[in-house]
Every structure is written in C-alpha cells, then in structure tokens.
Write a protein that holds these residues in place. Structure first.
Motif, PDB file in Angstrom:
ATOM      1  N   ALA A  45     -15.006  15.155 -22.240  1.00 40.10           N
ATOM      2  CA  ALA A  45     -13.821  15.943 -22.592  1.00 40.10           C
ATOM      3  C   ALA A  45     -13.306  16.799 -21.444  1.00 40.10           C
ATOM      4  CB  ALA A  45     -14.135  16.813 -23.805  1.00 40.10           C
ATOM      5  N   ASN A  46     -14.221  17.358 -20.642  1.00 35.42           N
ATOM      6  CA  ASN A  46     -13.792  18.242 -19.550  1.00 35.42           C
ATOM      7  C   ASN A  46     -13.205  17.488 -18.364  1.00 35.42           C
ATOM      8  OD1 ASN A  46     -16.400  17.209 -19.033  1.00 35.42           O
ATOM      9  ND2 ASN A  46     -16.828  18.848 -17.559  1.00 35.42           N
ATOM     10  N   LEU A  47     -13.476  16.190 -18.289  1.00 38.89           N
ATOM     11  CA  LEU A  47     -12.989  15.394 -17.160  1.00 38.89           C
ATOM     12  C   LEU A  47     -11.816  14.483 -17.527  1.00 38.89           C
ATOM     13  CD1 LEU A  47     -16.418  14.379 -15.577  1.00 38.89           C
ATOM     14  CD2 LEU A  47     -14.894  16.245 -14.900  1.00 38.89           C
ATOM     15  N   ALA A  48     -11.615  14.262 -18.808  1.00 39.10           N
ATOM     16  CA  ALA A  48     -10.558  13.344 -19.253  1.00 39.10           C
ATOM     17  C   ALA A  48      -9.175  13.725 -18.713  1.00 39.10           C
ATOM     18  CB  ALA A  48     -10.540  13.279 -20.783  1.00 39.10           C
ATOM     19  N   PRO A  49      -8.778  15.010 -18.716  1.00 40.51           N
ATOM     20  CA  PRO A  49      -7.447  15.353 -18.192  1.00 40.51           C
ATOM     21  C   PRO A  49      -7.291  15.039 -16.713  1.00 40.51           C
ATOM     22  CG  PRO A  49      -8.306  17.139 -19.549  1.00 40.51           C
ATOM     23  CD  PRO A  49      -9.447  16.189 -19.302  1.00 40.51           C
ATOM     24  N   ILE A  50      -8.369  15.210 -15.936  1.00 36.77           N
ATOM     25  CA  ILE A  50      -8.313  14.933 -14.496  1.00 36.77           C
ATOM     26  C   ILE A  50      -8.083  13.443 -14.255  1.00 36.77           C
ATOM     27  CG2 ILE A  50      -9.633  14.975 -12.338  1.00 36.77           C
ATOM     28  CD1 ILE A  50     -11.124  17.415 -13.462  1.00 36.77           C
ATOM     29  N   VAL A  51      -8.860  12.612 -14.952  1.00 40.15           N
ATOM     30  CA  VAL A  51      -8.736  11.161 -14.775  1.00 40.15           C
ATOM     31  C   VAL A  51      -7.379  10.684 -15.272  1.00 40.15           C
ATOM     32  CG1 VAL A  51      -9.720   8.926 -15.355  1.00 40.15           C
ATOM     33  CG2 VAL A  51     -11.231  10.878 -14.958  1.00 40.15           C
ATOM     34  N   ALA A  52      -6.940  11.202 -16.426  1.00 37.65           N
ATOM     35  CA  ALA A  52      -5.648  10.790 -16.987  1.00 37.65           C
ATOM     36  C   ALA A  52      -4.502  11.136 -16.036  1.00 37.65           C
ATOM     37  CB  ALA A  52      -5.436  11.450 -18.343  1.00 37.65           C
TER      38      ALA A  52
ATOM     39  N   ALA B  40      -4.723  11.494 -12.746  1.00 39.05           N
ATOM     40  CA  ALA B  40      -4.816  10.609 -11.584  1.00 39.05           C
ATOM     41  C   ALA B  40      -4.226   9.238 -11.883  1.00 39.05           C
ATOM     42  CB  ALA B  40      -6.271  10.473 -11.138  1.00 39.05           C
ATOM     43  N   LEU B  41      -4.403   8.787 -13.128  1.00 42.79           N
ATOM     44  CA  LEU B  41      -3.870   7.488 -13.545  1.00 42.79           C
ATOM     45  C   LEU B  41      -2.396   7.562 -13.942  1.00 42.79           C
ATOM     46  CD1 LEU B  41      -6.914   6.303 -15.670  1.00 42.79           C
ATOM     47  CD2 LEU B  41      -6.100   5.232 -13.564  1.00 42.79           C
ATOM     48  N   GLY B  42      -1.869   8.787 -14.032  1.00 42.79           N
ATOM     49  CA  GLY B  42      -0.472   8.934 -14.426  1.00 42.79           C
ATOM     50  C   GLY B  42      -0.257   8.830 -15.911  1.00 42.79           C
ATOM     51  N   THR B  43      -1.330   8.975 -16.696  1.00 43.98           N
ATOM     52  CA  THR B  43      -1.191   8.875 -18.149  1.00 43.98           C
ATOM     53  C   THR B  43      -1.261  10.242 -18.830  1.00 43.98           C
ATOM     54  OG1 THR B  43      -3.578   8.550 -18.435  1.00 43.98           O
ATOM     55  CG2 THR B  43      -2.218   6.586 -18.161  1.00 43.98           C
ATOM     56  N   GLY B  44      -1.443  11.305 -18.056  1.00 38.40           N
ATOM     57  CA  GLY B  44      -1.536  12.644 -18.625  1.00 38.40           C
ATOM     58  C   GLY B  44      -0.173  13.204 -18.972  1.00 38.40           C
ATOM     59  N   ASP B  45      -0.170  14.317 -19.709  1.00 37.70           N
ATOM     60  CA  ASP B  45       1.084  14.945 -20.134  1.00 37.70           C
ATOM     61  C   ASP B  45       1.872  15.516 -18.968  1.00 37.70           C
ATOM     62  OD1 ASP B  45       0.474  14.365 -22.766  1.00 37.70           O
ATOM     63  OD2 ASP B  45      -0.483  16.301 -23.142  1.00 37.70           O
ATOM     64  N   ASN B  46       1.174  15.861 -17.887  1.00 33.77           N
ATOM     65  CA  ASN B  46       1.842  16.498 -16.750  1.00 33.77           C
ATOM     66  C   ASN B  46       2.104  15.549 -15.585  1.00 33.77           C
ATOM     67  OD1 ASN B  46       1.792  19.091 -17.986  1.00 33.77           O
ATOM     68  ND2 ASN B  46      -0.369  19.275 -17.449  1.00 33.77           N
ATOM     69  N   GLY B  47       2.085  14.252 -15.858  1.00 34.45           N
ATOM     70  CA  GLY B  47       2.358  13.299 -14.802  1.00 34.45           C
ATOM     71  C   GLY B  47       1.202  13.118 -13.848  1.00 34.45           C
ATOM     72  N   ARG B  48       1.448  12.449 -12.742  1.00 41.89           N
ATOM     73  CA  ARG B  48       0.394  12.113 -11.787  1.00 41.89           C
ATOM     74  C   ARG B  48       0.281  13.198 -10.715  1.00 41.89           C
ATOM     75  NH1 ARG B  48       0.894   6.155  -9.813  1.00 41.89           N
ATOM     76  NH2 ARG B  48       0.324   5.906 -11.993  1.00 41.89           N
ATOM     77  N   TYR B  49      -0.917  13.295 -10.111  1.00 44.88           N
ATOM     78  CA  TYR B  49      -1.082  14.202  -8.979  1.00 44.88           C
ATOM     79  C   TYR B  49      -0.127  13.802  -7.856  1.00 44.88           C
ATOM     80  CZ  TYR B  49      -5.435  15.962 -11.047  1.00 44.88           C
ATOM     81  OH  TYR B  49      -6.364  16.532 -11.863  1.00 44.88           O
ATOM     82  N   GLU B  50       0.398  14.810  -7.159  1.00 38.59           N
ATOM     83  CA  GLU B  50       1.293  14.542  -6.041  1.00 38.59           C
ATOM     84  C   GLU B  50       0.540  14.207  -4.770  1.00 38.59           C
ATOM     85  OE1 GLU B  50       3.955  17.762  -5.551  1.00 38.59           O
ATOM     86  OE2 GLU B  50       4.889  17.543  -7.516  1.00 38.59           O
ATOM     87  N   SER B  51      -0.723  14.621  -4.700  1.00 38.58           N
ATOM     88  CA  SER B  51      -1.506  14.434  -3.478  1.00 38.58           C
ATOM     89  C   SER B  51      -2.971  14.306  -3.825  1.00 38.58           C
ATOM     90  CB  SER B  51      -1.278  15.632  -2.542  1.00 38.58           C
ATOM     91  OG  SER B  51      -2.321  15.794  -1.627  1.00 38.58           O
ATOM     92  N   ALA B  52      -3.695  13.528  -3.026  1.00 35.79           N
ATOM     93  CA  ALA B  52      -5.145  13.406  -3.220  1.00 35.79           C
ATOM     94  C   ALA B  52      -5.836  14.735  -2.966  1.00 35.79           C
ATOM     95  CB  ALA B  52      -5.707  12.337  -2.286  1.00 35.79           C
ATOM     96  N   ALA B  53      -5.218  15.604  -2.203  1.00 38.71           N
ATOM     97  CA  ALA B  53      -5.809  16.900  -1.886  1.00 38.71           C
ATOM     98  C   ALA B  53      -5.849  17.826  -3.091  1.00 38.71           C
ATOM     99  CB  ALA B  53      -5.023  17.573  -0.757  1.00 38.71           C
TER     100      ALA B  53
ATOM    101  N   ALA C 202       0.849  -1.192   0.000  1.00 34.81           N
ATOM    102  CA  ALA C 202       0.000   0.000   0.000  1.00 34.81           C
ATOM    103  C   ALA C 202       0.883   1.241   0.000  1.00 34.81           C
ATOM    104  CB  ALA C 202      -0.911   0.005   1.220  1.00 34.81           C
ATOM    105  N   GLY C 203       0.454   2.262  -0.734  1.00 38.78           N
ATOM    106  CA  GLY C 203       1.204   3.510  -0.777  1.00 38.78           C
ATOM    107  C   GLY C 203       0.357   4.614  -1.373  1.00 38.78           C
ATOM    108  N   ARG C 204       0.831   5.838  -1.248  1.00 39.97           N
ATOM    109  CA  ARG C 204       0.069   6.976  -1.753  1.00 39.97           C
ATOM    110  C   ARG C 204      -0.131   6.892  -3.259  1.00 39.97           C
ATOM    111  NH1 ARG C 204       1.782  12.474   1.459  1.00 39.97           N
ATOM    112  NH2 ARG C 204       1.918  11.585   3.549  1.00 39.97           N
ATOM    113  N   GLU C 205       0.933   6.572  -3.988  1.00 39.04           N
ATOM    114  CA  GLU C 205       0.820   6.516  -5.447  1.00 39.04           C
ATOM    115  C   GLU C 205      -0.193   5.470  -5.871  1.00 39.04           C
ATOM    116  OE1 GLU C 205       4.427   6.138  -7.583  1.00 39.04           O
ATOM    117  OE2 GLU C 205       5.239   8.063  -6.907  1.00 39.04           O
ATOM    118  N   ALA C 206      -0.184   4.334  -5.195  1.00 37.95           N
ATOM    119  CA  ALA C 206      -1.153   3.281  -5.517  1.00 37.95           C
ATOM    120  C   ALA C 206      -2.576   3.752  -5.236  1.00 37.95           C
ATOM    121  CB  ALA C 206      -0.844   2.015  -4.710  1.00 37.95           C
ATOM    122  N   ASP C 207      -2.764   4.517  -4.158  1.00 39.02           N
ATOM    123  CA  ASP C 207      -4.092   5.049  -3.835  1.00 39.02           C
ATOM    124  C   ASP C 207      -4.576   6.026  -4.898  1.00 39.02           C
ATOM    125  OD1 ASP C 207      -4.252   3.592  -1.509  1.00 39.02           O
ATOM    126  OD2 ASP C 207      -3.938   5.275  -0.149  1.00 39.02           O
TER     127      ASP C 207
END
Length: 216
Positions: free
Chosen positions: A192-199, A201-214, A160-165
């Motif tokens: 279309a408006n939500l795809a970047p957020i989900v991507a 979170a999954l680490g598939t977006g152009d800007n990498g994954r979120y650093e925090s759930a917050a 278990a870890g933050r990235e996995a969460d």
C-alpha cells in the motif's frame, strides 16, 4: 571462437542474441577484465543501423555513473564493430526476481539506483531505451549496473525517450515488488505504501507521471 581481438585476450563467451555475441576478455595492456560485444552480422551489414549504434556508443562512452556499465572503447575488427565494456560481475535482475517478490526495501534500493542513473543520463539528454530486468546486473555487493545503456533500443529498432525510461522504471519496480511483469493492472498487487509511487511512474496514478527520474 576468437582467441584475441587486438590487445584483448578472449576468455569465454558469456552471451549471444540478436545484438551479437558478448565475450569476457582480458585487457592485456591495462590488466583488467572487460566485456566485449561484437555486433551481430545483420546489424553490422545494415549501414544505417550500424552508424546509429556507433554514434550512440560514442555518446554513451562519455557517461560516468556507478550504476551504468562503462563503455571503454568503440572499435572494429575486419569491418565488424565491437564495443568494450566494464565487466559487471553478478546476476541479471531478471534471474534474481525469478517469478518471486523481492523484499520491498531491496526493490526500492535497486529502483533508486536505477532512477539515479537515468536522471544523470537524462541530464545529458541521453535516454536509455529498452530498459528491462534483463538489462540490469546486480553485483555481489548489491549494486545495480545497467548494461548496453542507450544502445539496446537502437539495436532493436525502438524509439528511446525520457518518458519511455520512466515507464520502464515503473515496470521494473512493479516486477520487483510482485514477481511478475507489469500487465496493465496495479490495484491490490503492490504494498500500500509503494503503490502510488509505482502507479505514478507508470503514468496510471491520479497525478500523472513523474516529470523526471530525479523526483522518483
């Protein structure tokens, strides 16, 4: 089936799986309904795994968040550990999705609640692990409740870890918005408006994954 367990009166069995049986019960001292998880015999007999679960359970008992089912007590009955939880009435998120897309507003509302719970737990350095739609109950008032917070991963032998969460949260958002589990592709499947957020979170977006759930 057990009739009583200490000062708990067993009402019925509400679930069973590799982690053990779950019973709905009545706390006769405090007059409230609870959920009691009896650890499965294989987990109870694996001393290392059992100790890990009980150690994490004691940490989980310190969490207090409206979107996490509270853990009230860690006990034992004839050497077999049991965990007493807040009884979260409602439907599993997996059943609510049921292969159908949720209204995007509802999906984002539930996702925000889950993200808030993860952020609070991560602030205490306590990741959830094994977060799936089956581990989330949605109450009749529309509130998300994460079950077995921090314990399912240990019971399943997972890390278990933050990235996995955060990845799991992205998967949940994808599933709520498409009706299907995430299988590695997001293109063209999301609003279309939500795809970047989900991507992200999954680490598939152009800007990498979120650093925090917050920040989701």
């Amino acid at each position: 089936m057990l009739d009583t367990l200490g000062h708990y009166k067993i009402l019925d069995r509400i679930g069973a799986g590799r982690r053990g049986e779950v019973h709905r019960a009545r706390d006769t001292r405090l007059g409230r309904t609870v959920a009691i998880r009896m650890l499965g015999a294989d987990l109870a007999s694996d001393l290392d795994r059992r100790d890990q679960i009980l150690e994490r359970a004691r940490r989980a008992a310190a969490l207090s968040h409206p979107n996490i089912a509270a853990l009230y007590e860690v006990g034992q009955d004839e050497g077999r550990p049991f965990l007493v939880y807040e009884f979260a009435a409602g439907e599993p998120l997996s059943a609510i999705i049921g292969g159908q897309r949720l209204n995007p507003r509802r999906a984002i509302d539930l996702g925000t609640q889950i993200a808030d719970a993860l952020a609070a737990a991560h602030a205490d350095d306590f990741p959830c692990g094994a977060l799936t739609a089956a581990h989330v109950i949605v109450t009749p008032k529309g509130n998300a409740k994460i079950l077995d917070f921090g314990l399912a991963a240990v019971a399943n032998g997972e890390r278990a870890g933050r990235e996995a969460d955060l990845y799991a949260l992205g998967g949940l958002l994808f599933q709520m918005l498409t009706g299907e589990p995430y299988a590695g592709v997001t293109d063209g499947l999301l609003p279309a408006n939500l795809a970047p957020i989900v991507a992200k979170a999954l680490g598939t977006g152009d800007n990498g994954r979120y650093e925090s759930a917050a920040t989701i």
